[in-house]
Design a protein around this motif. Structure first.
Motif, PDB file in Angstrom:
ATOM      1  N   GLU A 115     -30.774  -9.099 -24.700  1.00 32.30           N
ATOM      2  CA  GLU A 115     -32.157  -8.614 -24.594  1.00 32.30           C
ATOM      3  C   GLU A 115     -32.775  -8.368 -25.971  1.00 32.30           C
ATOM      4  O   GLU A 115     -33.923  -8.744 -26.215  1.00 32.30           O
ATOM      5  N   SER A 119     -35.884 -10.674 -27.354  1.00 39.41           N
ATOM      6  CA  SER A 119     -37.157 -10.045 -27.750  1.00 39.41           C
ATOM      7  C   SER A 119     -37.489 -10.362 -29.203  1.00 39.41           C
ATOM      8  O   SER A 119     -38.621 -10.726 -29.521  1.00 39.41           O
ATOM      9  N   GLU A 123     -40.667 -12.606 -30.489  1.00 36.14           N
ATOM     10  CA  GLU A 123     -41.646 -11.995 -31.394  1.00 36.14           C
ATOM     11  C   GLU A 123     -41.771 -12.804 -32.681  1.00 36.14           C
ATOM     12  O   GLU A 123     -42.886 -13.029 -33.178  1.00 36.14           O
ATOM     13  N   THR A 137     -47.534 -13.574 -24.411  1.00 31.45           N
ATOM     14  CA  THR A 137     -48.093 -12.317 -23.918  1.00 31.45           C
ATOM     15  C   THR A 137     -48.594 -12.495 -22.488  1.00 31.45           C
ATOM     16  O   THR A 137     -48.349 -11.667 -21.626  1.00 31.45           O
ATOM     17  N   GLY A 140     -45.944 -12.379 -20.041  1.00 32.56           N
ATOM     18  CA  GLY A 140     -45.230 -11.114 -19.984  1.00 32.56           C
ATOM     19  C   GLY A 140     -43.982 -11.080 -20.859  1.00 32.56           C
ATOM     20  O   GLY A 140     -43.185 -10.155 -20.776  1.00 32.56           O
ATOM     21  N   LEU A 142     -44.040 -11.036 -24.201  1.00 35.36           N
ATOM     22  CA  LEU A 142     -44.340 -10.157 -25.333  1.00 35.36           C
ATOM     23  C   LEU A 142     -45.259  -9.053 -24.828  1.00 35.36           C
ATOM     24  O   LEU A 142     -46.102  -9.274 -23.980  1.00 35.36           O
ATOM     25  N   SER A 143     -45.088  -7.875 -25.416  1.00 37.87           N
ATOM     26  CA  SER A 143     -45.973  -6.779 -24.989  1.00 37.87           C
ATOM     27  C   SER A 143     -47.131  -6.592 -25.926  1.00 37.87           C
ATOM     28  O   SER A 143     -47.257  -7.112 -26.954  1.00 37.87           O
TER      29      SER A 143
END
Length: 143
Positions: A115, A119, A123, A137, A140, A142-143
């Motif tokens: 995880e 991530s 990014e 994004t 979903g 990337l936040s």
């Protein structure tokens, strides 16, 4: 020479993103946990199965592998004591892959690494390409 379509260009970018991220995941999982990406994913499917087992063909389908490849993969998991093969009690032709407690523990440990690495890789790729960041994004990722 015909021009390359937008769809083909986009697909190529997706393949490149996938290859880069998969390479990072595979490298980190092997270095930190001694397992490959396919082994990690197989353990994940077995760990989340309600019975802690899957028919070999079902596991192959979930991993996108053929029967021979999944047989070799489960043999590697067996050698590491992460899973074993078992015959179906009702149908002796049915063969299952079953996760062991050791395999479940290794999957739990590796999940955190997976995880974090996923991530970070997404990014990083998003920073390098703003259009990709917008797509990730929207999905979903990337936040």
């Amino acid at each position: 020479m015909p021009p390359v379509s937008d769809a083909a260009t986009t697909w190529q970018r997706i393949l490149l993103l996938t290859a880069r991220v998969e390479n990072k995941l595979a490298t980190v999982l092997q270095r930190r946990h001694g397992i490959g990406l396919s082994e990690y994913r197989a353990l994940g499917h077995l760990a989340t199965s309600p019975t802690s087992e899957l028919r070999m063909q079902e596991l192959a389908d979930k991993l996108g592998l053929n029967q021979s490849s999944v047989t070799r993969l489960v043999a590697r998991l067996n050698a590491a004591d992460f899973a074993y093969r078992d015959l179906c009690a009702d149908d002796k032709r049915g063969v299952y892959a079953v996760i062991t407690d050791t395999g479940r523990a290794r999957y739990a440990e590796a999940s955190h690494t997976y995880e974090e690495t996923l991530s970070g890789a997404l990014e990083e790729e998003g920073r390098a390409d703003p259009r990709l960041a917008a797509a990730l994004t929207a999905m979903g990722a990337l936040s």
